[in-house]
Enzyme design. Structure first.
Site, mmCIF file in Angstrom:
data_model
loop_
_atom_site.group_PDB
_atom_site.id
_atom_site.type_symbol
_atom_site.label_atom_id
_atom_site.label_comp_id
_atom_site.label_asym_id
_atom_site.label_seq_id
_atom_site.Cartn_x
_atom_site.Cartn_y
_atom_site.Cartn_z
ATOM 1 N N SER A 57 0.852 -1.192 0.000
ATOM 2 C CA SER A 57 0.000 0.000 0.000
ATOM 3 C C SER A 57 0.881 1.233 0.000
ATOM 4 O O SER A 57 1.990 1.223 0.547
ATOM 5 C CB SER A 57 -0.898 0.025 1.239
ATOM 6 O OG SER A 57 -1.595 1.259 1.330
ATOM 7 N N TYR B 299 -1.835 -0.171 10.154
ATOM 8 C CA TYR B 299 -1.919 -0.510 8.729
ATOM 9 C C TYR B 299 -0.667 -0.103 7.962
ATOM 10 O O TYR B 299 -0.047 -0.929 7.280
ATOM 11 C CB TYR B 299 -3.158 0.138 8.106
ATOM 12 C CG TYR B 299 -3.380 -0.268 6.677
ATOM 13 C CD1 TYR B 299 -3.834 -1.541 6.352
ATOM 14 C CD2 TYR B 299 -3.139 0.628 5.629
ATOM 15 C CE1 TYR B 299 -4.036 -1.921 5.038
ATOM 16 C CE2 TYR B 299 -3.347 0.251 4.314
ATOM 17 C CZ TYR B 299 -3.794 -1.013 4.024
ATOM 18 O OH TYR B 299 -3.983 -1.391 2.711
#
Length: 256
Positions: free
Chosen positions: A148, A162
């Site tokens: 990501s 995250y």
């Protein structure tokens, strides 16, 4: 399809393949000619997705909860009963958790790290025998991890575990690429920006938040299904045969 991008006679596994980015990639691999297995925690949803994707090629599903070592072992056992080699592994399954810094729970950190990092390592580790059987100097086996841009920039939206989890997967990708290159197994990573998915679904219903989000993206839009699929196909095909250890942002310019 141009032969440079054909995946005829190749077999792929896409974890978290029932929706979002996993589904986008699974569909693209099918359209390129691969036989595709998808897995997800919700077996009924995964089976329904496989049935829908079967319109594009041979797609089959497994129920698998990769948040535990036992879940990974079950998946590997199921897959080994079906195939004797694996050309393409897409590690896409993942999770996020948002909460204020002061109250961010340990269980959130543990859940996100377990699924986003540990399960990726476990899947690669336990599927190595199948990847090795498919690998050759002329046509390496491919591992494509889904990271990501949150592992590169600092836009967290209070999802404190995250970004660090994805940064860990980025580094894991480089380490494994170096270790496995001599076995003709290429390991690369796609670092997506915003694409339509369950993880970004809350923005769709909040016009102000969506406008703010789009304002942070230089291209002022989210990525499209075909753009995600096309990059995955490239990495899995002849186009990506000489690539390993790469972290590739697909983000409309977010990491600039």
């Amino acid at each position: 399809m141009h032969p440079y991008f054909s995946l005829q006679r190749r077999t792929a596994l896409v974890t978290g393949g029932s929706r979002g980015i996993g589904r986008m990639i699974a569909k693209g691999l099918l359209e390129a000619g691969a036989k595709v297995y998808i897995c997800a925690r919700d077996g009924a949803v995964c089976a329904q997705t496989a049935e829908e994707l079967s319109a594009f090629g041979d797609c089959r599903s497994f129920t698998a909860d990769l948040s535990s070592e036992a879940g990974v072992q079950t998946l590997v056992s199921q897959l080994t009963d079906e195939i004797d080699s694996l050309n393409i592994l897409i590690n896409n399954a993942g999770a996020t958790w948002g909460a204020p810094l002061e109250s961010y729970p340990d269980k959130a950190w543990e859940k996100v790290m377990r699924l986003n990092v540990t399960s990726v390592f476990s899947c690669i580790q336990q599927l190595l025998p199948l990847l090795r059987k498919a690998a050759s100097a002329d046509n390496p086996a491919r591992v494509i991890n889904i990271g990501s841009v949150a592992g590169i920039n600092t836009i967290s939206m209070q999802a404190y575990a995250y970004g660090p989890s994805k940064a860990a997967v980025h580094q894991l990708t480089r380490l494994l690429a170096k270790n496995l290159v001599h076995e003709h197994i290429n390991v690369n990573l796609i670092a997506p920006g915003h694409f339509p998915s369950k993880m970004t679904g809350h923005l769709v219903t909040d016009a102000e938040a969506l406008a703010e989000n789009l304002g942070e993206i230089p291209m002022h839009r989210w990525g499209k299904e075909e753009e995600m699929a096309a990059l995955a196909i490239s990495l899995a095909s002849t186009a990506g045969a000489y690539m390993t250890g790469n972290i590739i942002p697909l983000d409309g310019g977010c990491t600039l």
